[in-house]
Design a protein around this motif. Structure first.
Motif, mmCIF file in Angstrom:
data_model
loop_
_atom_site.group_PDB
_atom_site.id
_atom_site.type_symbol
_atom_site.label_atom_id
_atom_site.label_comp_id
_atom_site.label_asym_id
_atom_site.label_seq_id
_atom_site.Cartn_x
_atom_site.Cartn_y
_atom_site.Cartn_z
ATOM 1 N N LEU A 90 0.744 -1.572 0.516
ATOM 2 C CA LEU A 90 -0.055 0.031 0.406
ATOM 3 C C LEU A 90 0.670 1.547 -0.048
ATOM 4 O O LEU A 90 1.709 1.467 0.654
ATOM 5 C CB LEU A 90 -0.550 0.081 0.977
ATOM 6 C CG LEU A 90 -1.711 1.238 1.607
ATOM 7 C CD1 LEU A 90 -3.090 1.055 0.006
ATOM 8 C CD2 LEU A 90 -2.144 1.266 2.394
ATOM 9 N N LYS A 91 0.345 2.501 -1.159
ATOM 10 C CA LYS A 91 1.629 3.534 -0.790
ATOM 11 C C LYS A 91 1.266 4.750 -1.100
ATOM 12 O O LYS A 91 -0.222 4.789 -1.969
ATOM 13 C CB LYS A 91 2.221 3.326 -2.742
ATOM 14 C CG LYS A 91 3.225 4.419 -2.168
ATOM 15 C CD LYS A 91 3.783 4.122 -4.340
ATOM 16 C CE LYS A 91 4.885 5.038 -4.461
ATOM 17 N NZ LYS A 91 5.110 4.879 -6.078
ATOM 18 N N ALA A 92 0.246 5.241 0.281
ATOM 19 C CA ALA A 92 -0.156 6.664 0.082
ATOM 20 C C ALA A 92 0.110 7.539 -0.108
ATOM 21 O O ALA A 92 1.350 7.978 0.954
ATOM 22 C CB ALA A 92 -1.096 5.892 1.454
ATOM 23 N N ASP A 103 -9.375 2.476 6.184
ATOM 24 C CA ASP A 103 -10.326 2.477 5.526
ATOM 25 C C ASP A 103 -9.924 1.433 4.061
ATOM 26 O O ASP A 103 -10.316 0.274 3.997
ATOM 27 C CB ASP A 103 -11.202 3.305 4.888
ATOM 28 C CG ASP A 103 -12.558 3.042 4.217
ATOM 29 O OD1 ASP A 103 -13.505 1.957 4.877
ATOM 30 O OD2 ASP A 103 -12.625 3.390 3.091
ATOM 31 N N VAL A 104 -9.086 1.937 3.612
ATOM 32 C CA VAL A 104 -8.362 0.753 2.471
ATOM 33 C C VAL A 104 -8.191 0.057 2.472
ATOM 34 O O VAL A 104 -8.605 -1.061 2.032
ATOM 35 C CB VAL A 104 -7.537 1.392 1.139
ATOM 36 C CG1 VAL A 104 -6.975 0.937 0.399
ATOM 37 C CG2 VAL A 104 -8.356 2.910 0.752
ATOM 38 N N MET A 105 -7.290 0.368 3.747
ATOM 39 C CA MET A 105 -7.022 -1.341 4.898
ATOM 40 C C MET A 105 -7.960 -2.180 4.867
ATOM 41 O O MET A 105 -7.447 -3.282 4.585
ATOM 42 C CB MET A 105 -4.879 -0.794 5.575
ATOM 43 C CG MET A 105 -4.411 -0.216 5.449
ATOM 44 S SD MET A 105 -3.447 0.392 6.261
ATOM 45 C CE MET A 105 -2.355 -1.511 7.214
ATOM 46 N N LYS A 115 -1.597 -9.813 4.232
ATOM 47 C CA LYS A 115 0.326 -9.447 4.524
ATOM 48 C C LYS A 115 -0.342 -8.009 4.086
ATOM 49 O O LYS A 115 -0.500 -8.102 3.230
ATOM 50 C CB LYS A 115 1.164 -10.043 4.100
ATOM 51 C CG LYS A 115 1.328 -10.884 5.478
ATOM 52 C CD LYS A 115 2.712 -11.785 4.998
ATOM 53 C CE LYS A 115 2.796 -13.467 5.696
ATOM 54 N NZ LYS A 115 3.844 -13.822 4.876
ATOM 55 N N ILE A 116 0.456 -6.511 4.291
ATOM 56 C CA ILE A 116 0.125 -5.745 3.765
ATOM 57 C C ILE A 116 1.629 -4.512 3.796
ATOM 58 O O ILE A 116 1.462 -4.465 5.146
ATOM 59 C CB ILE A 116 -1.423 -4.339 3.895
ATOM 60 C CG1 ILE A 116 -2.590 -5.283 3.950
ATOM 61 C CG2 ILE A 116 -1.268 -2.979 3.544
ATOM 62 C CD1 ILE A 116 -4.024 -4.571 4.242
ATOM 63 N N GLY A 117 2.204 -4.542 3.143
ATOM 64 C CA GLY A 117 3.321 -3.490 2.523
ATOM 65 C C GLY A 117 3.168 -2.125 2.900
ATOM 66 O O GLY A 117 2.488 -1.793 2.400
ATOM 67 N N MET A 118 3.264 -1.476 3.908
ATOM 68 C CA MET A 118 3.572 0.376 4.123
ATOM 69 C C MET A 118 4.734 0.235 3.144
ATOM 70 O O MET A 118 6.185 0.469 3.410
ATOM 71 C CB MET A 118 2.995 0.495 5.080
ATOM 72 C CG MET A 118 2.170 0.381 5.875
ATOM 73 S SD MET A 118 0.314 0.647 5.218
ATOM 74 C CE MET A 118 0.621 2.912 5.463
#
Length: 131
Positions: A90-92, A103-105, A115-118
Motif C-alpha cells: 500500500l502506497k499512500a 479504510d482502504v487497508m 499481509k499488507i506492506g506500507m
C-alpha cells in the motif's frame, strides 16, 4: 562455399540487446505518490508485486488501474487470486487523512489479503551524521 555468414546477424542482435538493457529501466511507469519518509532500512520489493496506490486527490490505483476507494473490496479478488497472493503493498500519499488509508487497508483485508506492506521513502541522511 555454401555456408551463411551469421556474424553480421550476431552483431546486430548484440547491439539491440544492449539498447534494450539500457532503455528497459526507464520504461517503468507508476502512479505519482509522495510517500512519507521514515528512518527504516530500504526493503526489497518484488518487481511483480501488487501495489495499491492512493494519490493526493484520493484516487485509488491497483498497479495502473484506477478504481473508486469503495470498490477495492469487490474488485481485488477479481484482479488477483487472493489465496495465492501472500501480500500487497500500500502506497499512500502523506497528505491523506489517516482514516482514508485505514479504510482502504480494511477493504484489502476484507478481500482476503492478510499481509499488507506500507511503502515509505527513506529519510536522506546528511553527512554530519544527523537526520
Amino acid at each position: 562455399m555454401s555456408d551463411i555468414n551469421v556474424t553480421p546477424f550476431v552483431d546486430v542482435m548484440l547491439v539491440l540487446l544492449i539498447i534494450f538493457m539500457v532503455t528497459a529501466p526507464m520504461m517503468t511507469h507508476g502512479v505519482k505518490v509522495e510517500t512519507p519518509q521514515t528512518t527504516h532500512q530500504k526493503m526489497d520489493v518484488h518487481e511483480k508485486a501488487l501495489v495499491i496506490s492512493i494519490d493526493a486527490s484520493r484516487r485509488v490505483f491497483i498497479n495502473q488501474y484506477q478504481l473508486n476507494a469503495s470498490e477495492v473490496r469487490q474488485k481485488l479478488p477479481m484482479i488477483l487470486d487472493v489465496k495465492q497472493t501472500g501480500e500487497v503493498y500500500l502506497k499512500a500519499d502523506k497528505s491523506l487523512p489517516y482514516g482514508l488509508v485505514m479504510d482502504v487497508m480494511a477493504q484489502i483485508r476484507d478481500a482476503g489479503i492478510e499481509k499488507i506492506g506500507m511503502v515509505t521513502e527513506p529519510v536522506p541522511i546528511s553527512r554530519e551524521g544527523g537526520i
